[in-house]
Write a protein that holds these residues in place. Structure first.
Motif, PDB file in Angstrom:
ATOM      1  N   ASN A 101       0.926  -1.404  -0.146  1.00  0.00           N
ATOM      2  CA  ASN A 101       0.064   0.271  -0.053  1.00  0.00           C
ATOM      3  C   ASN A 101       0.791   1.248   0.047  1.00  0.00           C
ATOM      4  O   ASN A 101       1.852   1.351   0.786  1.00  0.00           O
ATOM      5  N   LEU A 102       0.771   2.161  -0.794  1.00  0.00           N
ATOM      6  CA  LEU A 102       1.299   3.541  -0.826  1.00  0.00           C
ATOM      7  C   LEU A 102       0.317   4.399  -0.459  1.00  0.00           C
ATOM      8  O   LEU A 102      -0.713   4.903  -0.715  1.00  0.00           O
ATOM      9  N   ALA A 103       0.899   4.963   0.765  1.00  0.00           N
ATOM     10  CA  ALA A 103       0.216   6.010   1.394  1.00  0.00           C
ATOM     11  C   ALA A 103      -0.202   7.320   0.590  1.00  0.00           C
ATOM     12  O   ALA A 103      -1.315   7.938   0.619  1.00  0.00           O
ATOM     13  N   SER A 104       0.937   7.745  -0.139  1.00  0.00           N
ATOM     14  CA  SER A 104       0.970   8.718  -1.063  1.00  0.00           C
ATOM     15  C   SER A 104       0.104   8.674  -2.206  1.00  0.00           C
ATOM     16  O   SER A 104      -0.180   9.584  -2.647  1.00  0.00           O
ATOM     17  N   SER A 105      -0.134   7.523  -2.925  1.00  0.00           N
ATOM     18  CA  SER A 105      -0.885   7.388  -3.856  1.00  0.00           C
ATOM     19  C   SER A 105      -1.428   5.940  -3.976  1.00  0.00           C
ATOM     20  O   SER A 105      -0.728   4.963  -4.536  1.00  0.00           O
ATOM     21  N   PRO A 106      -2.604   5.524  -3.117  1.00  0.00           N
ATOM     22  CA  PRO A 106      -2.971   4.441  -2.885  1.00  0.00           C
ATOM     23  C   PRO A 106      -3.630   3.486  -4.224  1.00  0.00           C
ATOM     24  O   PRO A 106      -3.262   2.302  -4.328  1.00  0.00           O
ATOM     25  N   GLU A 107      -3.590   4.224  -5.286  1.00  0.00           N
ATOM     26  CA  GLU A 107      -4.013   3.696  -6.453  1.00  0.00           C
ATOM     27  C   GLU A 107      -2.799   2.902  -7.215  1.00  0.00           C
ATOM     28  O   GLU A 107      -3.088   1.892  -8.101  1.00  0.00           O
ATOM     29  N   GLU A 108      -1.500   3.173  -6.805  1.00  0.00           N
ATOM     30  CA  GLU A 108      -0.663   2.464  -7.355  1.00  0.00           C
ATOM     31  C   GLU A 108      -0.107   1.129  -6.462  1.00  0.00           C
ATOM     32  O   GLU A 108       0.879   0.490  -7.159  1.00  0.00           O
ATOM     33  N   GLY A 109      -1.007   1.105  -5.463  1.00  0.00           N
ATOM     34  CA  GLY A 109      -0.326  -0.231  -4.821  1.00  0.00           C
ATOM     35  C   GLY A 109      -1.347  -1.445  -5.135  1.00  0.00           C
ATOM     36  O   GLY A 109      -2.038  -1.134  -5.975  1.00  0.00           O
ATOM     37  N   ASP A 110      -1.161  -2.545  -4.245  1.00  0.00           N
ATOM     38  CA  ASP A 110      -1.988  -3.685  -4.348  1.00  0.00           C
ATOM     39  C   ASP A 110      -3.118  -3.563  -3.584  1.00  0.00           C
ATOM     40  O   ASP A 110      -4.212  -4.265  -3.912  1.00  0.00           O
ATOM     41  N   PHE A 111      -3.291  -2.899  -2.673  1.00  0.00           N
ATOM     42  CA  PHE A 111      -4.361  -3.041  -1.758  1.00  0.00           C
ATOM     43  C   PHE A 111      -4.633  -1.328  -1.308  1.00  0.00           C
ATOM     44  O   PHE A 111      -3.687  -0.481  -1.219  1.00  0.00           O
ATOM     45  N   GLN A 112      -5.789  -0.904  -0.748  1.00  0.00           N
ATOM     46  CA  GLN A 112      -6.097   0.388  -0.468  1.00  0.00           C
ATOM     47  C   GLN A 112      -6.617  -0.021   1.074  1.00  0.00           C
ATOM     48  O   GLN A 112      -7.426  -0.867   1.438  1.00  0.00           O
ATOM     49  N   VAL A 113      -6.523   0.847   2.205  1.00  0.00           N
ATOM     50  CA  VAL A 113      -7.078   0.931   3.481  1.00  0.00           C
ATOM     51  C   VAL A 113      -8.330   1.857   3.434  1.00  0.00           C
ATOM     52  O   VAL A 113      -8.281   3.215   3.227  1.00  0.00           O
ATOM     53  N   PRO A 114      -9.357   1.069   4.066  1.00  0.00           N
ATOM     54  CA  PRO A 114     -10.564   1.995   3.528  1.00  0.00           C
ATOM     55  C   PRO A 114     -10.675   2.995   4.786  1.00  0.00           C
ATOM     56  O   PRO A 114      -9.911   2.888   5.892  1.00  0.00           O
TER      57      PRO A 114
END
Length: 187
Positions: A101-114
């Motif tokens: 998960n990338l805090a700065s750009s969640p869409e670039e990671g594999d998962f997002q934290v809701p």
């Protein structure tokens, strides 16, 4: 983006958290609450992160991220203040098959934290798939007001009743009807 919703059991698993600021503090708080072991990589720690790290299962490595930091981890969160460093951490994690998960750009990671909140064992999570974190936050706040603190004790009671009823060995169909009547009752 179509995401697969899931709640992860991180108990006893090692998570890499890169970053030591306020975003990392929020991430660290929830990781520790979930029972994760945390490898925290950051040359500097905010007071909030330092306090959390001292009280939990945290291995602090006081330097910038190195690819070897990913050894043995199940999950990675890149929460540094440098978006390019976060992208590099994500590339390394993905190359090793570690969800990131990338805090700065969640869409670039594999998962997002809701956007999430808890009422005892009830966890409510809201996601817009990255379209609008502000909308996710607003919906979370609406639901938080609608689902008051009584849900925590109510669920403890229902869990105890459920254990007793299922231990009685009755047919699952009849048990299910009882459970739904209880949920719809004034209890």
């Amino acid at each position: 983006m179509d995401l697969y919703p899931a709640f992860l059991d991180l108990g006893g698993r090692l998570v890499l958290l890169a970053g030591g600021g306020e975003v990392a503090a929020r991430k660290l708080r929830t990781l520790l609450a979930a029972g994760a072991g945390v490898r925290l990589v950051s040359p500097e720690l905010s007071p909030a992160v330092r306090d959390l790290a001292e009280g939990g299962e945290v291995e602090h490595i006081p330097r910038i991220f190195r690819p070897a930091d990913l050894e043995g981890v199940s999950l990675c969160i890149a929460a540094t203040s440098d978006p390019e460093a976060n992208r590099e951490i994500a590339r390394e994690a993905k190359a090793r098959g570690v969800f990131v998960n990338l805090a700065s750009s969640p869409e670039e990671g594999d998962f997002q934290v809701p956007a999430a909140f808890r009422r005892g064992s009830l966890t409510v999570a809201v996601s817009t798939g990255g379209a609008s974190p502000a909308v996710a936050r607003k919906v979370r706040l609406i639901l938080e007001k609608a689902l008051g603190p009584e849900w925590g004790p109510g669920l403890r009671i229902l869990a105890a009743v459920r254990r007793r009823i299922t231990a009685g060995g009755g047919p699952a169909r009849e048990n299910r009807e009882i459970f739904y009547r209880l949920v719809d009752s004034p209890l």
